[in-house]
Motif scaffolding. Structure first.
Motif, PDB file in Angstrom:
ATOM      1  N   MET A   1       0.840  -1.179   0.000  1.00 57.35           N
ATOM      2  CA  MET A   1       0.000   0.000   0.000  1.00 57.35           C
ATOM      3  C   MET A   1       0.886   1.243   0.000  1.00 57.35           C
ATOM      4  O   MET A   1       1.861   1.329   0.753  1.00 57.35           O
ATOM      5  CB  MET A   1      -0.917  -0.009   1.222  1.00 57.35           C
ATOM      6  N   ALA A   2       0.561   2.183  -0.833  1.00 56.99           N
ATOM      7  CA  ALA A   2       1.340   3.411  -0.945  1.00 56.99           C
ATOM      8  C   ALA A   2       1.190   4.263   0.319  1.00 56.99           C
ATOM      9  O   ALA A   2       0.119   4.325   0.916  1.00 56.99           O
ATOM     10  CB  ALA A   2       0.893   4.208  -2.160  1.00 56.99           C
ATOM     11  N   GLU A   3       2.280   4.902   0.697  1.00 55.46           N
ATOM     12  CA  GLU A   3       2.259   5.773   1.868  1.00 55.46           C
ATOM     13  C   GLU A   3       1.529   7.066   1.524  1.00 55.46           C
ATOM     14  O   GLU A   3       1.712   7.632   0.441  1.00 55.46           O
ATOM     15  CB  GLU A   3       3.680   6.085   2.305  1.00 55.46           C
ATOM     16  N   ILE A   4       0.725   7.522   2.450  1.00 57.88           N
ATOM     17  CA  ILE A   4      -0.007   8.775   2.274  1.00 57.88           C
ATOM     18  C   ILE A   4       0.683   9.839   3.116  1.00 57.88           C
ATOM     19  O   ILE A   4       0.857   9.674   4.321  1.00 57.88           O
ATOM     20  CB  ILE A   4      -1.481   8.634   2.695  1.00 57.88           C
ATOM     21  N   ASN A   5       1.074  10.925   2.466  1.00 58.74           N
ATOM     22  CA  ASN A   5       1.689  12.046   3.166  1.00 58.74           C
ATOM     23  C   ASN A   5       0.665  13.159   3.297  1.00 58.74           C
ATOM     24  O   ASN A   5      -0.103  13.411   2.368  1.00 58.74           O
ATOM     25  CB  ASN A   5       2.899  12.559   2.381  1.00 58.74           C
ATOM     26  N   TYR A   6       0.688  13.816   4.446  1.00 63.11           N
ATOM     27  CA  TYR A   6      -0.237  14.930   4.643  1.00 63.11           C
ATOM     28  C   TYR A   6       0.394  15.959   5.569  1.00 63.11           C
ATOM     29  O   TYR A   6       1.271  15.655   6.369  1.00 63.11           O
ATOM     30  CB  TYR A   6      -1.569  14.448   5.219  1.00 63.11           C
ATOM     31  N   GLU A   7      -0.071  17.189   5.407  1.00 64.88           N
ATOM     32  CA  GLU A   7       0.339  18.274   6.288  1.00 64.88           C
ATOM     33  C   GLU A   7      -0.892  19.124   6.572  1.00 64.88           C
ATOM     34  O   GLU A   7      -1.541  19.610   5.642  1.00 64.88           O
ATOM     35  CB  GLU A   7       1.417  19.137   5.631  1.00 64.88           C
ATOM     36  N   ILE A   8      -1.207  19.265   7.845  1.00 64.82           N
ATOM     37  CA  ILE A   8      -2.315  20.143   8.231  1.00 64.82           C
ATOM     38  C   ILE A   8      -1.773  21.566   8.169  1.00 64.82           C
ATOM     39  O   ILE A   8      -0.947  21.967   8.983  1.00 64.82           O
ATOM     40  CB  ILE A   8      -2.864  19.798   9.623  1.00 64.82           C
ATOM     41  N   ILE A   9      -2.229  22.303   7.170  1.00 65.77           N
ATOM     42  CA  ILE A   9      -1.760  23.668   6.946  1.00 65.77           C
ATOM     43  C   ILE A   9      -2.407  24.633   7.933  1.00 65.77           C
ATOM     44  O   ILE A   9      -1.749  25.520   8.483  1.00 65.77           O
ATOM     45  CB  ILE A   9      -2.076  24.119   5.496  1.00 65.77           C
ATOM     46  N   LYS A  10      -3.715  24.438   8.150  1.00 63.49           N
ATOM     47  CA  LYS A  10      -4.442  25.325   9.057  1.00 63.49           C
ATOM     48  C   LYS A  10      -5.545  24.532   9.742  1.00 63.49           C
ATOM     49  O   LYS A  10      -6.344  23.874   9.082  1.00 63.49           O
ATOM     50  CB  LYS A  10      -5.046  26.500   8.289  1.00 63.49           C
ATOM     51  N   HIS A  11      -5.569  24.598  11.062  1.00 69.27           N
ATOM     52  CA  HIS A  11      -6.639  23.982  11.848  1.00 69.27           C
ATOM     53  C   HIS A  11      -7.777  24.994  11.928  1.00 69.27           C
ATOM     54  O   HIS A  11      -7.574  26.108  12.417  1.00 69.27           O
ATOM     55  CB  HIS A  11      -6.136  23.617  13.237  1.00 69.27           C
ATOM     56  N   ILE A  12      -8.949  24.615  11.441  1.00 68.40           N
ATOM     57  CA  ILE A  12     -10.071  25.551  11.420  1.00 68.40           C
ATOM     58  C   ILE A  12     -10.988  25.354  12.613  1.00 68.40           C
ATOM     59  O   ILE A  12     -11.386  26.318  13.254  1.00 68.40           O
ATOM     60  CB  ILE A  12     -10.842  25.428  10.093  1.00 68.40           C
ATOM     61  N   GLY A  13     -11.319  24.104  12.928  1.00 66.78           N
ATOM     62  CA  GLY A  13     -12.168  23.895  14.095  1.00 66.78           C
ATOM     63  C   GLY A  13     -12.514  22.439  14.337  1.00 66.78           C
ATOM     64  O   GLY A  13     -12.403  21.598  13.460  1.00 66.78           O
ATOM     65  N   VAL A  14     -12.952  22.172  15.582  1.00 67.33           N
ATOM     66  CA  VAL A  14     -13.413  20.851  15.996  1.00 67.33           C
ATOM     67  C   VAL A  14     -14.930  20.873  16.041  1.00 67.33           C
ATOM     68  O   VAL A  14     -15.520  21.751  16.681  1.00 67.33           O
ATOM     69  CB  VAL A  14     -12.834  20.480  17.384  1.00 67.33           C
ATOM     70  N   LEU A  15     -15.566  19.918  15.353  1.00 68.53           N
ATOM     71  CA  LEU A  15     -17.018  19.833  15.343  1.00 68.53           C
ATOM     72  C   LEU A  15     -17.547  18.971  16.474  1.00 68.53           C
ATOM     73  O   LEU A  15     -18.624  19.236  17.015  1.00 68.53           O
ATOM     74  CB  LEU A  15     -17.512  19.283  13.998  1.00 68.53           C
ATOM     75  N   SER A  16     -16.805  17.920  16.837  1.00 70.68           N
ATOM     76  CA  SER A  16     -17.223  17.048  17.937  1.00 70.68           C
ATOM     77  C   SER A  16     -16.021  16.267  18.438  1.00 70.68           C
ATOM     78  O   SER A  16     -14.996  16.174  17.767  1.00 70.68           O
ATOM     79  CB  SER A  16     -18.323  16.097  17.488  1.00 70.68           C
ATOM     80  N   LYS A  17     -16.192  15.708  19.657  1.00 73.09           N
ATOM     81  CA  LYS A  17     -15.133  14.894  20.248  1.00 73.09           C
ATOM     82  C   LYS A  17     -15.759  13.643  20.838  1.00 73.09           C
ATOM     83  O   LYS A  17     -16.737  13.723  21.588  1.00 73.09           O
ATOM     84  CB  LYS A  17     -14.395  15.673  21.335  1.00 73.09           C
ATOM     85  N   ALA A  18     -15.198  12.475  20.496  1.00 72.68           N
ATOM     86  CA  ALA A  18     -15.691  11.196  20.997  1.00 72.68           C
ATOM     87  C   ALA A  18     -15.023  10.869  22.335  1.00 72.68           C
ATOM     88  O   ALA A  18     -13.972  11.423  22.669  1.00 72.68           O
ATOM     89  CB  ALA A  18     -15.401  10.097  19.982  1.00 72.68           C
ATOM     90  N   LYS A  19     -15.619   9.953  23.084  1.00 74.37           N
ATOM     91  CA  LYS A  19     -15.043   9.526  24.361  1.00 74.37           C
ATOM     92  C   LYS A  19     -13.643   8.955  24.173  1.00 74.37           C
ATOM     93  O   LYS A  19     -12.810   9.021  25.066  1.00 74.37           O
ATOM     94  CB  LYS A  19     -15.942   8.489  25.026  1.00 74.37           C
ATOM     95  N   SER A  20     -13.371   8.399  22.995  1.00 72.26           N
ATOM     96  CA  SER A  20     -12.057   7.828  22.693  1.00 72.26           C
ATOM     97  C   SER A  20     -10.980   8.897  22.520  1.00 72.26           C
ATOM     98  O   SER A  20      -9.797   8.583  22.465  1.00 72.26           O
ATOM     99  CB  SER A  20     -12.146   6.998  21.420  1.00 72.26           C
ATOM    100  N   GLY A  21     -11.401  10.148  22.408  1.00 67.89           N
ATOM    101  CA  GLY A  21     -10.460  11.245  22.194  1.00 67.89           C
ATOM    102  C   GLY A  21     -10.360  11.680  20.737  1.00 67.89           C
ATOM    103  O   GLY A  21      -9.772  12.708  20.432  1.00 67.89           O
ATOM    104  N   TRP A  22     -10.917  10.868  19.832  1.00 68.78           N
ATOM    105  CA  TRP A  22     -10.917  11.235  18.418  1.00 68.78           C
ATOM    106  C   TRP A  22     -11.818  12.452  18.224  1.00 68.78           C
ATOM    107  O   TRP A  22     -12.842  12.600  18.902  1.00 68.78           O
ATOM    108  CB  TRP A  22     -11.413  10.081  17.564  1.00 68.78           C
ATOM    109  N   THR A  23     -11.434  13.327  17.297  1.00 66.96           N
ATOM    110  CA  THR A  23     -12.211  14.529  17.026  1.00 66.96           C
ATOM    111  C   THR A  23     -12.576  14.608  15.544  1.00 66.96           C
ATOM    112  O   THR A  23     -11.810  14.176  14.682  1.00 66.96           O
ATOM    113  CB  THR A  23     -11.416  15.793  17.407  1.00 66.96           C
TER     114      THR A  23
END
Length: 75
Positions: A1-23
């Motif tokens: 499987m090919a590696e996926i590269n990403y860069e978060i350029i700008k954090h705009i906002g959180v819509l929700s947060k799960a009990k697991s900590g995922w947002t």
């Protein structure tokens, strides 16, 4: 499987947060060193893992904003 590269350029906002900590977040993200797009998806607390999501160009985000503005969201 090919590696996926990403860069978060700008954090705009959180819509929700799960009990697991995922947002569920809206961010501006560059995928595989391409032009950054608006990105809506679930992220692990450390941003090392992510769930499935959608990416939107600037034009698509503006169209979505217009749709939401014109829609009665009081369901």
């Amino acid at each position: 499987m090919a590696e996926i590269n990403y860069e978060i350029i700008k954090h705009i906002g959180v819509l929700s947060k799960a009990k697991s900590g995922w947002t569920k977040e809206l961010n501006l993200v560059s995928w595989n060193k391409r032009e950054a797009k608006y990105d809506l998806r679930d992220w692990a607390p450390d941003h090392e893992k992510m769930g499935k999501g959608i990416t939107l160009s600037n034009e698509e985000l503006l169209a979505l904003k217009e749709c939401l503005t014109e829609t009665d969201l009081n369901l």
